[in-house]
Design a protein around this motif. Structure first.
Motif, short mmCIF file in Angstrom:
data_model
loop_
_atom_site.label_atom_id
_atom_site.label_comp_id
_atom_site.label_asym_id
_atom_site.label_seq_id
_atom_site.Cartn_x
_atom_site.Cartn_y
_atom_site.Cartn_z
N GLN A 1 1.05 -1.12 0.00
CA GLN A 1 0.04 0.03 -0.28
C GLN A 1 0.69 1.29 -0.22
O GLN A 1 1.81 1.43 0.74
CB GLN A 1 -1.07 -0.15 1.28
N LYS A 2 0.66 2.05 -0.75
CA LYS A 2 1.66 2.91 -1.27
C LYS A 2 1.08 4.20 -1.04
O LYS A 2 1.90 5.07 -0.96
CB LYS A 2 2.09 3.19 -2.65
N SER A 3 0.11 4.47 -0.91
CA SER A 3 -1.63 6.00 -0.58
C SER A 3 -2.13 5.16 0.03
O SER A 3 -2.85 4.48 0.64
CB SER A 3 -1.99 5.64 -1.82
N PHE A 4 -2.18 6.61 0.92
CA PHE A 4 -3.14 6.81 1.98
C PHE A 4 -4.83 6.48 1.74
O PHE A 4 -5.02 6.27 1.98
CB PHE A 4 -3.15 8.28 2.97
N HIS A 5 -5.26 7.37 0.49
CA HIS A 5 -6.15 7.00 -0.31
C HIS A 5 -6.61 5.80 -0.89
O HIS A 5 -8.10 5.24 -0.49
CB HIS A 5 -5.83 7.63 -1.94
N THR A 6 -5.84 4.79 -1.35
CA THR A 6 -5.69 3.64 -1.57
C THR A 6 -6.13 2.78 -0.01
O THR A 6 -7.17 2.04 0.12
CB THR A 6 -5.63 3.24 -2.09
N CYS A 7 -5.75 2.94 1.16
CA CYS A 7 -5.47 2.29 2.26
C CYS A 7 -6.37 2.68 2.59
O CYS A 7 -6.79 1.76 3.62
CB CYS A 7 -4.18 2.58 2.51
N LYS A 8 -6.82 3.93 2.38
CA LYS A 8 -8.44 3.78 3.63
C LYS A 8 -9.61 4.00 3.26
O LYS A 8 -10.70 3.10 3.64
CB LYS A 8 -8.71 5.74 3.37
N LEU A 9 -9.97 3.23 1.89
CA LEU A 9 -10.09 2.41 1.15
C LEU A 9 -10.48 1.06 1.81
O LEU A 9 -11.24 0.23 1.52
CB LEU A 9 -10.21 2.12 0.04
N LEU A 10 -9.09 0.61 1.45
CA LEU A 10 -9.05 -0.51 1.91
C LEU A 10 -9.35 -1.04 4.05
O LEU A 10 -10.21 -1.87 4.32
CB LEU A 10 -7.57 -1.04 2.25
N MET A 11 -9.06 0.12 4.65
CA MET A 11 -9.79 0.24 5.58
C MET A 11 -11.35 0.07 5.25
O MET A 11 -12.24 -0.13 6.79
CB MET A 11 -9.35 1.25 6.28
N GLU A 12 -11.76 1.46 4.80
CA GLU A 12 -13.22 1.21 5.20
C GLU A 12 -14.35 -0.05 4.41
O GLU A 12 -15.32 -0.49 5.26
CB GLU A 12 -13.99 2.28 4.76
N GLU A 13 -13.42 -1.15 3.81
CA GLU A 13 -14.20 -2.27 4.03
C GLU A 13 -14.18 -3.29 4.59
O GLU A 13 -14.95 -3.36 4.62
CB GLU A 13 -13.49 -2.88 1.89
N LEU A 14 -12.82 -2.93 4.90
CA LEU A 14 -12.64 -3.83 6.25
C LEU A 14 -13.65 -3.88 7.31
O LEU A 14 -14.31 -4.37 8.00
CB LEU A 14 -11.36 -3.91 7.03
N LEU B 1 0.50 6.17 6.74
CA LEU B 1 0.99 7.28 5.81
C LEU B 1 -0.30 8.40 5.45
O LEU B 1 0.57 9.15 4.51
CB LEU B 1 -0.40 5.93 4.56
N GLU B 2 -0.53 8.74 6.24
CA GLU B 2 -1.22 9.52 6.48
C GLU B 2 -0.30 10.93 7.11
O GLU B 2 -0.45 12.41 6.63
CB GLU B 2 -2.90 10.03 7.59
N SER B 3 0.34 10.27 7.81
CA SER B 3 1.10 11.67 8.45
C SER B 3 2.16 11.66 7.66
O SER B 3 2.59 12.47 7.94
CB SER B 3 1.61 10.87 10.03
N LYS B 4 2.86 10.56 7.03
CA LYS B 4 3.69 11.14 5.60
C LYS B 4 3.24 11.70 4.65
O LYS B 4 4.80 12.56 4.40
CB LYS B 4 4.22 9.79 5.40
N LEU B 5 2.08 12.37 4.60
CA LEU B 5 2.07 12.44 3.18
C LEU B 5 1.59 14.31 3.60
O LEU B 5 1.46 14.71 3.09
CB LEU B 5 -0.14 12.01 3.21
N LYS B 6 1.30 14.74 5.46
CA LYS B 6 1.10 15.66 5.61
C LYS B 6 2.68 16.32 5.40
O LYS B 6 2.69 17.02 5.25
CB LYS B 6 0.41 15.33 6.93
N GLU B 7 3.83 15.35 5.86
CA GLU B 7 4.46 15.74 6.20
C GLU B 7 5.47 16.30 4.71
O GLU B 7 6.20 17.19 4.43
CB GLU B 7 5.68 14.89 6.46
N GLU B 8 5.21 15.81 3.83
CA GLU B 8 5.36 15.72 2.43
C GLU B 8 4.94 16.85 1.46
O GLU B 8 4.93 17.02 0.84
CB GLU B 8 5.22 15.02 1.06
N GLY B 9 3.25 17.46 1.97
CA GLY B 9 2.96 18.69 1.54
C GLY B 9 1.34 17.94 0.61
O GLY B 9 0.88 18.64 0.55
N GLY B 10 0.92 16.98 1.31
CA GLY B 10 -0.54 16.89 0.79
C GLY B 10 -0.74 15.88 -0.43
O GLY B 10 0.38 16.40 -0.94
#
Length: 692
Positions: free
Chosen positions: A429-442, A554-563
């Motif tokens: 899982q490289k993207s917060f967006h797709t990981c969030k989709l997986l989390m929601e389905e679970l 992944l979300e924290s990393k995303l925010k550090e990189e500027g979204g």
């Protein structure tokens, strides 16, 4: 005695097999009358109107992009392309893969007989003749030539050897919508590429699903997997590139890579042998997967696509239901049988967006999740198709699973198993967006599972978990053993694979039910029923918490990189306007300007493809020669008129005359500069004074 090789799994067929006799005589009579009335109305409404469907997008990747991961490129164009439901991808110049079907093989495949004059009615296709690859294409070439000769005239009024795509498209819909002529065509669809051969060469690095039924299984050297990626245009590239349809299901970042058992048409490509007007009817892909189709050889295919939004998909289904309401009553999943074709005009009238593509040899067509598509061939051709799935597909797969349960239609694989397998491979899982989709389905499936377990226990269903130890679900991959086990735990009511738990009864040793439908399984007292559990609440929640934690990282990393630009913003930013032409349409039109399906003796369509042959350049050069011939004639006439006009002024001096001719013919040179050396040479001779 040799051990029996395991039989390869095949794509599930619809539970109900529809036949035309399912209706009463009166219903059949009324339906035929309705179809006839519709044809009359269509003839009155559209007799003088051409089908004017807007074109979908065409994309032209660079060599650098084409050498990379196809899924990454498709994900790059997705925000724009998925708004049309379908798109075309044209490889860079120099793409010329060898054709790998053994055209000398005597092995025969079964065709389907399509009755075009009844293809709006949703009746099942009968069996056509059996053909080898070569005998089918010979038959299709002859049938196409005969039809064109009988229906198209050349400038002298004689039978023609060619036809424009516009004429063929109009003729097709005339046959389908308003013609009372009986017309049938044999279609070589869903031909197993393992059994009859793929059009692409096989990977030597084990990137495709190997044929488990092969007499001599191939041995893959593990060291080859460490080799660098081959360069575009090399022989190795055609074997190992993930644009090779044998390889793309196992491409890095493809969810289907977790499925290690071959499923025909899903991760094992199907070949398609087409004929003039052979039809691939309206449908969307199994489990709402992506699909990719490659045109190997022959006449173009004309595609129609509808965006894969819930609103647009529902719009097409509503058109379908209103047209075949009586048959839908008995066969609610008739649309999934892929036996019905109706005009895009009906969709436009119902304000359902629909787009068109023309696919020539050497071009890919990609369809997006849930997007309905259909079309037909304009002559003999050979194509290949397979499915793939990116990480964003997970929510679409969940929607397909729910839809299939409402029709009691088996899915080709367990959505729940694949979801938990993805959760077991979090490192991918490289993207917060797709990981969030997986989390929601679970969360969705676990919440429902726990709620229904508690409800059934309260109603008196016994939980025998402590007394009956079931094998633990494997979530590292979906292999042959897992697939066979899943087949044995289908809910008797909705055909859903009972992955986490099921309900059984003492009255049957084989029947099981999902937790939703246990009250349908029998009339026994509820006390006779018991619940069997493969995944405990503790295990399921542990998986969810692990994914939730990873998503947070992944979300924290995303925010550090500027979204990250989210999906909706990309759509809004790049979204299409109904008045705006789709990307790549103009460029693609220039590539195929004045194209005709040509069956003259010199046409490559009259020469069957050979194993190992690279013929894309031959097809393109033939088209250029035909265009050049037309241009030469026009150029000669124009040059002659210009010269005659200038010669009248020759008294002003030969120097001025030649200079005047040069100026006058400048536009001629521009108009022919890309349409043949002979035409250009003739103009240059005029300019130099040779003709004077």
């Amino acid at each position: 005695m040799s051990a029996r090789l395991p039989s390869r799994r095949r794509r599930f067929k619809p539970v109900q097999n529809y036949t035309a006799t399912a209706m009463t005589f009166e219903e059949e009579r009324l339906l035929k009358q309705a179809i006839e009335n519709s044809k009359k109305m269509t003839k009155l409404s559209h007799a003088d109107k051409d089908l004017n469907i807007p074109l979908g997008p065409t994309f032209f990747p660079t060599v650098e992009e084409f050498e990379g991961n196809p899924l990454h490129y498709i994900n790059k164009i997705r925000p724009i392309a998925e708004q049309y439901g379908i798109c075309k991808i044209v490889p860079p110049a120099g793409w010329n893969p060898p054709f790998s079907v053994d055209m000398e093989s005597e092995q025969k495949f079964q065709t389907k007989e399509q009755l075009l004059h009844r293809i709006q009615e949703g009746i099942s296709f009968g069996d056509g003749e059996e053909y080898t690859s070569s005998t089918y294409l010979k038959m299709a070439t002859e049938k196409t030539r005969e039809w064109i000769a009988a229906n198209v005239k050349d400038g002298k009024g004689d039978p023609s050897e060619s036809a424009t795509l516009e004429f063929l498209e109009k003729s097709y819909w005339s046959l389908v919508e308003i013609s009372h002529e009986k017309y049938f065509v044999e279609y070589g669809n869903d031909v197993d590429s393992h059994e009859f051969g793929s059009g692409f060469p096989r990977s030597e690095r084990g990137r495709g699903i190997e044929d488990e039924n092969a007499e001599v299984p191939r041995k893959i050297d593990p060291e080859t997997k460490k080799l660098p990626e081959p360069k575009f245009g090399t022989e190795e590239f055609y074997k190992e590139s993930y644009w090779n349809l044998n390889n793309i299901p196992n491409c890095p970042d493809s969810i289907l890579g977790y499925i290690k058992v071959g499923i025909n048409g899903i991760n094992v490509p199907w070949m398609y042998y087409g004929n003039l007007f052979s039809t691939f009817c309206w449908h969307n892909e199994d489990n709402y997967l992506y699909s990719i189709n490659y045109h190997h050889w022959g006449a173009p295919k004309i595609w129609y696509g509808v965006p894969g939004t819930e609103t647009d998909a529902a719009g097409l289904e509503q058109v379908f239901k209103s047209y075949l309401s009586m048959k839908m009553r008995d066969v609610p999943d008739l649309l999934h049988h892929i036996t019905t074709m109706f005009s895009p005009r009906l969709l436009e009238t119902a304000q359902v967006p629909v787009y068109k593509l023309v696919q020539h040899p050497g071009e890919f067509v990609v369809t997006f999740p849930m997007a309905f598509h259909g079309g037909f061939s304009t002559g003999p051709n050979c194509g290949e198709a397979v499915n793939f799935a990116t990480h964003d597909w997970i929510s679409h797969g969940a929607g397909a699973s729910e839809r299939y349960r409402s029709f009691a239609r088996p899915a080709v694989f367990s959505q729940d198993r694949l979801t938990f397998t993805m959760a077991n491979h979090l490192e991918e899982q490289k993207s917060f967006h797709t990981c969030k989709l997986l989390m929601e389905e679970l969360k969705r499936v676990i919440d429902e599972e726990m709620r229904l377990r508690n409800k059934l226990k309260e109603e008196g269903v016994r939980d025998v978990t402590e007394h009956v130890k079931l094998p633990q679900n494997k979530v590292d991959q979906l292999d042959e053993e897992s697939a066979d086990y899943d087949d044995k735990r289908l809910c008797h009511s909705c055909k859903h694979i009972c992955f986490f738990s099921c309900v059984a009864c003492q009255c049957s040793k084989s029947k099981v039910s999902c937790l939703r439908h246990s009250h349908y399984m029998c009339r026994c007292p509820v006390e006779n029923r018991y619940m069997m559990v493969w995944s405990t609440e503790k295990e399921m929640k542990a998986v969810y918490e692990r994914v939730k934690k990873y998503a947070g990282e992944l979300e924290s990393k995303l925010k550090e990189e500027g979204g990250e630009t989210n999906k909706s913003e990309m759509k809004k930013q790049d979204g299409k306007d109904s008045e705006t032409q789709a990307p790549g349409v103009s460029e693609d039109a220039k590539r195929h300007r004045n194209y005709k399906v040509d069956l003259s003796e010199s046409s490559p369509l009259c020469k069957l493809p050979r194993n190992g042959q690279k013929f894309l350049m031959d097809l393109m050069n033939f088209a250029k020669r035909k265009l050049s011939e037309v241009t030469e004639v026009k150029c000669d006439v124009m040059a002659k008129k210009q010269v005659e006009k200038k010669v009248e002024k020759s008294t002003e001096g030969i120097e001025g005359d030649v200079k005047g001719i040069q100026t006058c013919l400048g536009a001629s040179l521009v108009s022919v500069e890309s349409h043949g050396e002979d035409a250009q040479t003739k103009v240059l001779r005029v300019v130099s004074g040779e003709h004077i």
